[in-house]
Motif scaffolding. Sequence first.
Motif, PDB file in Angstrom:
ATOM      1  N   GLN A 198       0.835  -1.208   0.000  1.00 23.57           N
ATOM      2  CA  GLN A 198       0.000   0.000   0.000  1.00 23.57           C
ATOM      3  C   GLN A 198       0.869   1.256   0.000  1.00 23.57           C
ATOM      4  O   GLN A 198       1.789   1.374   0.815  1.00 23.57           O
ATOM      5  N   PHE A 199       0.530   2.167  -0.937  1.00 25.61           N
ATOM      6  CA  PHE A 199       1.246   3.436  -0.934  1.00 25.61           C
ATOM      7  C   PHE A 199       0.354   4.487  -0.309  1.00 25.61           C
ATOM      8  O   PHE A 199      -0.751   4.709  -0.778  1.00 25.61           O
ATOM      9  N   PRO A 200       0.794   5.160   0.759  1.00 19.00           N
ATOM     10  CA  PRO A 200       2.117   5.090   1.372  1.00 19.00           C
ATOM     11  C   PRO A 200       2.173   4.290   2.682  1.00 19.00           C
ATOM     12  O   PRO A 200       3.234   4.227   3.287  1.00 19.00           O
ATOM     13  N   LEU A 201       1.051   3.703   3.133  1.00 20.55           N
ATOM     14  CA  LEU A 201       1.049   3.128   4.494  1.00 20.55           C
ATOM     15  C   LEU A 201       1.912   1.888   4.626  1.00 20.55           C
ATOM     16  O   LEU A 201       2.449   1.597   5.688  1.00 20.55           O
ATOM     17  N   GLY A 202       2.001   1.105   3.536  1.00 18.95           N
ATOM     18  CA  GLY A 202       3.044   0.083   3.536  1.00 18.95           C
ATOM     19  C   GLY A 202       2.647  -1.367   3.676  1.00 18.95           C
ATOM     20  O   GLY A 202       3.477  -2.218   3.467  1.00 18.95           O
ATOM     21  N   GLY A 203       1.395  -1.691   3.998  1.00 22.22           N
ATOM     22  CA  GLY A 203       1.073  -3.112   4.185  1.00 22.22           C
ATOM     23  C   GLY A 203       0.713  -3.802   2.881  1.00 22.22           C
ATOM     24  O   GLY A 203       0.458  -3.161   1.864  1.00 22.22           O
ATOM     25  N   ALA A 204       0.706  -5.153   2.928  1.00 19.96           N
ATOM     26  CA  ALA A 204       0.199  -5.924   1.787  1.00 19.96           C
ATOM     27  C   ALA A 204      -1.275  -6.202   2.049  1.00 19.96           C
ATOM     28  O   ALA A 204      -1.669  -6.469   3.187  1.00 19.96           O
ATOM     29  N   LEU A 205      -2.097  -6.135   1.017  1.00 23.39           N
ATOM     30  CA  LEU A 205      -3.529  -6.399   1.183  1.00 23.39           C
ATOM     31  C   LEU A 205      -3.713  -7.850   1.632  1.00 23.39           C
ATOM     32  O   LEU A 205      -3.236  -8.770   0.966  1.00 23.39           O
ATOM     33  N   PRO A 206      -4.397  -8.074   2.780  1.00 25.82           N
ATOM     34  CA  PRO A 206      -4.528  -9.446   3.284  1.00 25.82           C
ATOM     35  C   PRO A 206      -5.325 -10.331   2.313  1.00 25.82           C
ATOM     36  O   PRO A 206      -6.167  -9.822   1.565  1.00 25.82           O
ATOM     37  N   PRO A 207      -5.069 -11.644   2.357  1.00 31.38           N
ATOM     38  CA  PRO A 207      -5.691 -12.556   1.392  1.00 31.38           C
ATOM     39  C   PRO A 207      -7.216 -12.456   1.325  1.00 31.38           C
ATOM     40  O   PRO A 207      -7.793 -12.479   0.238  1.00 31.38           O
ATOM     41  N   ASP A 208      -7.876 -12.322   2.488  1.00 36.01           N
ATOM     42  CA  ASP A 208      -9.351 -12.274   2.427  1.00 36.01           C
ATOM     43  C   ASP A 208      -9.832 -11.009   1.704  1.00 36.01           C
ATOM     44  O   ASP A 208     -10.848 -11.025   1.007  1.00 36.01           O
ATOM     45  N   ARG A 209      -9.073  -9.922   1.826  1.00 38.31           N
ATOM     46  CA  ARG A 209      -9.490  -8.672   1.163  1.00 38.31           C
ATOM     47  C   ARG A 209      -9.149  -8.692  -0.340  1.00 38.31           C
ATOM     48  O   ARG A 209      -9.830  -8.060  -1.143  1.00 38.31           O
ATOM     49  N   ARG A 210      -8.094  -9.418  -0.671  1.00 40.24           N
ATOM     50  CA  ARG A 210      -7.800  -9.617  -2.099  1.00 40.24           C
ATOM     51  C   ARG A 210      -8.948 -10.399  -2.736  1.00 40.24           C
ATOM     52  O   ARG A 210      -9.465 -10.038  -3.784  1.00 40.24           O
ATOM     53  N   ALA A 211      -9.330 -11.489  -2.035  1.00 47.63           N
ATOM     54  CA  ALA A 211     -10.394 -12.350  -2.571  1.00 47.63           C
ATOM     55  C   ALA A 211     -11.689 -11.553  -2.685  1.00 47.63           C
ATOM     56  O   ALA A 211     -12.408 -11.657  -3.695  1.00 47.63           O
ATOM     57  N   ALA A 212     -11.984 -10.701  -1.674  1.00 44.55           N
ATOM     58  CA  ALA A 212     -13.233  -9.924  -1.710  1.00 44.55           C
ATOM     59  C   ALA A 212     -13.239  -8.981  -2.912  1.00 44.55           C
ATOM     60  O   ALA A 212     -14.262  -8.811  -3.580  1.00 44.55           O
ATOM     61  N   ALA A 213     -12.076  -8.384  -3.209  1.00 46.92           N
ATOM     62  CA  ALA A 213     -12.007  -7.449  -4.336  1.00 46.92           C
ATOM     63  C   ALA A 213     -12.241  -8.191  -5.655  1.00 46.92           C
ATOM     64  O   ALA A 213     -13.002  -7.740  -6.523  1.00 46.92           O
ATOM     65  N   VAL A 214     -11.615  -9.353  -5.784  1.00 40.88           N
ATOM     66  CA  VAL A 214     -11.766 -10.108  -7.037  1.00 40.88           C
ATOM     67  C   VAL A 214     -13.205 -10.622  -7.174  1.00 40.88           C
ATOM     68  O   VAL A 214     -13.798 -10.554  -8.265  1.00 40.88           O
ATOM     69  N   ASP A 215     -13.788 -11.102  -6.070  1.00 42.96           N
ATOM     70  CA  ASP A 215     -15.182 -11.567  -6.122  1.00 42.96           C
ATOM     71  C   ASP A 215     -16.111 -10.441  -6.564  1.00 42.96           C
ATOM     72  O   ASP A 215     -17.011 -10.636  -7.386  1.00 42.96           O
ATOM     73  N   TRP A 216     -15.879  -9.262  -5.991  1.00 39.48           N
ATOM     74  CA  TRP A 216     -16.710  -8.097  -6.369  1.00 39.48           C
ATOM     75  C   TRP A 216     -16.579  -7.809  -7.874  1.00 39.48           C
ATOM     76  O   TRP A 216     -17.580  -7.578  -8.564  1.00 39.48           O
ATOM     77  N   ALA A 217     -15.335  -7.838  -8.375  1.00 36.57           N
ATOM     78  CA  ALA A 217     -15.132  -7.528  -9.798  1.00 36.57           C
ATOM     79  C   ALA A 217     -15.833  -8.570 -10.678  1.00 36.57           C
ATOM     80  O   ALA A 217     -16.464  -8.221 -11.688  1.00 36.57           O
ATOM     81  N   ARG A 218     -15.767  -9.834 -10.283  1.00 39.36           N
ATOM     82  CA  ARG A 218     -16.439 -10.881 -11.066  1.00 39.36           C
ATOM     83  C   ARG A 218     -17.957 -10.708 -11.032  1.00 39.36           C
ATOM     84  O   ARG A 218     -18.641 -10.847 -12.043  1.00 39.36           O
ATOM     85  N   ARG A 219     -18.442 -10.414  -9.838  1.00 40.87           N
ATOM     86  CA  ARG A 219     -19.896 -10.311  -9.636  1.00 40.87           C
ATOM     87  C   ARG A 219     -20.482  -9.142 -10.416  1.00 40.87           C
ATOM     88  O   ARG A 219     -21.551  -9.251 -10.997  1.00 40.87           O
ATOM     89  N   THR A 220     -19.741  -8.036 -10.449  1.00 40.50           N
ATOM     90  CA  THR A 220     -20.327  -6.806 -11.011  1.00 40.50           C
ATOM     91  C   THR A 220     -19.769  -6.450 -12.388  1.00 40.50           C
ATOM     92  O   THR A 220     -20.194  -5.461 -12.977  1.00 40.50           O
ATOM     93  N   GLY A 221     -18.790  -7.205 -12.844  1.00 42.19           N
ATOM     94  CA  GLY A 221     -18.179  -6.874 -14.140  1.00 42.19           C
ATOM     95  C   GLY A 221     -17.200  -5.714 -14.035  1.00 42.19           C
ATOM     96  O   GLY A 221     -16.820  -5.117 -15.053  1.00 42.19           O
ATOM     97  N   ALA A 222     -16.806  -5.372 -12.812  1.00 46.20           N
ATOM     98  CA  ALA A 222     -15.879  -4.239 -12.637  1.00 46.20           C
ATOM     99  C   ALA A 222     -14.442  -4.657 -12.964  1.00 46.20           C
ATOM    100  O   ALA A 222     -14.140  -5.841 -13.138  1.00 46.20           O
TER     101      ALA A 222
END
Length: 483
Positions: free
Chosen positions: A268-292
Motif C-alpha cells: 500500500q502506498f504510502p502506508l506500507g502493508g500488503a492487502l490481506p488474502p481475504d481482502r484480495r479475494a473480496a475485491a476479485v469476487d466483487w469484480a467478477r460479480r459486477t463486471g468491474a
Amino acid sequence: MTDSWATFGADLHLELRGPGLRSGLMEALREAVRTGRLAPGTRLPSSRSLAADLGIARNTVADAYAELVAEGWLTARQGSGTRVARRAAPRSGPAAVHRAPARGGAARAEPVPPRRPPVRPPVRRSATHTLHPGTPDLGSFPRGEWLKAARRALASAPHEALGYGEPHGRVELRTALADYLARARGVHADPDRIVICSGFVHGLRLMAQVLRDRKVREVAVESYGLDVHWDLLAGAGLGTPPLPCDERGTRTGGLDRQGALLITAAHQFPLGGALPPDRRAAAVDWARRTGAVILEDDYDGEFRYDRQPVGALQGLDPERVVYLGTASKSLTPGLRLGWMVLPEDLVGDVLAAKGHAEWVSSALDQLTLAEFIRSGAYDRHVRGMRLRYRRRRDQLVAALAERAPGIRVSGIAAGLHAVLELPPGTERSVVQAASWQGLAVQGLDRFRHPAVPPGRDALVVGYATPTDSAWSGALDALCRALP
Ligand SMILES: Cc1ncc(COP(=O)(O)O)c(C=O)c1O
C-alpha cells in the motif's frame, strides 16, 4: 560503502557547473570550501566513491582533486586521503597575491591571512537533503550495464525497429516482460496482452479513457495515495470515492457500484502493508460479480525484505485485473517506461486509446530494456538494490531506536519508504523542524484523500531517495528533527 562520502560524516550537495565535468567539479568544490560548507581538515571521499555518486569517470575526479591540491585548496597524503587544506586558499589568484618585495629586500611571499571560520547561516537552510518517497537512488542506476545492453540491442535491431512503432510496443520487450512477470511477480502474462506505456501514469490515463468510454463513472481508490493519480482520473470525468482502511489495510468488503478499483495490493502506498488474502479475494469476487475492473498499481513489488515478494493480485483473475508495472522504482523514473497486462477484452480498446502508432515510448529504450531483462542484468540489479535498500532501512530503524526511541516505525517490510508515527498534533511542526535542518520530508496528511477525515500524525520517509553520499546526512537531520 567502506570509503564512501557518507562514512566520513561529510555530506555535500555538489552542483557541477560550467562546460566541462572536471572544471565543473573543481568549481563546485572550491565553492564549497569558500562558503565553509566543506570545513578545513574535512576528509573527502575517495575518487572512486565520488565518481560513482556523481555518475562521472573516476579519472575526472582524480584529476580535479590533483589540480585542487596543486592550487592549495586540498591536501593529499598517503594514508590519510584527500582533505580540505587547513588554510584552504589558492596559491595563485586574488586571495593569495604575492606582494611586490620591498625595494632591495628579498622576495618574500606575504602569508595568506587566516581565514575566518565558516559562517553558519543562522536561519533556515535550503533543503540539502530530501527523503520524499517516490524516487529510487538515482546514483545507483546501472549505467555501465545499461550501456552494454543498449549497444547489444542496437547492434542486432532490425531496420524496421527504427521506424514508427506499433502502439502495442516492441515485441522483444513484451516477450521479455511476459517471462519476467510470470517468474518474479506471479502475473499471467502473454506478450499479446501486454501494452507498453510511458510509466504507470500513462497506463492509468489510457485506462481512464477506456473506462469512461465504457460508461464507468467511478473508480474506487484507497484512503491514502497520490493526488496526481486521483486528479488524473477526475480529469477524465471519473469520480474517485475512497475506500475506508484500518490497521489491516484497505477494506474491500464495501465495494459496491463503482465500476473499477485502483489499488496498490502488494504494498500500500504510502502506508506500507500488503492487502490481506481475504481482502484480495473480496475485491476479485466483487469484480467478477459486477463486471468491474481492478487496476493493480504494482509500483515497487520487487522490493520485499522479509520474505518472497507478495504475488500480484492479477494472478487471481487475469480477466478482471489490469496489472500496471513500471521501471520507475526498479530502474529510474527518467526512463518513462511502464507496462500493462490486460484482460483479453480490453486489449483492443487500450490500443485504440493509444493511437495508431507508438507516439510516446522510444523503440531503442524498449529494445534496451528487453535486452537488459533477457541478459539477467535486471534481476542482478534488483537483487543488488534490494540489499542496499534493506541496509538503509535497517540503518533507519537502528538510528530511530537509538536517537528517537519514542517513534514507532511501520511499513518497513517492503518498498522504499517507511512510516514514522508521531505524537498527535505534531506532524506539521516536525515537517517544519526538518526543513530547518535542511531536510525535505513529507507528512502522511499530504497523501490523504480529500474526502477522508484527517487521521494519525506521521512522516512518510523515502529512504531510497538520497544517493549513498547524502544518506547519512539525511538520516542525521531526520533524527534531529524528530520530537
Ligand atoms: C504509488 C505509485 N504508483 C506508481 C508510481 C510510478 O509512476 P510512474 O511509473 O508514472 O513513474 C509511483 C512512483 O512514485 C508511485 O509512488
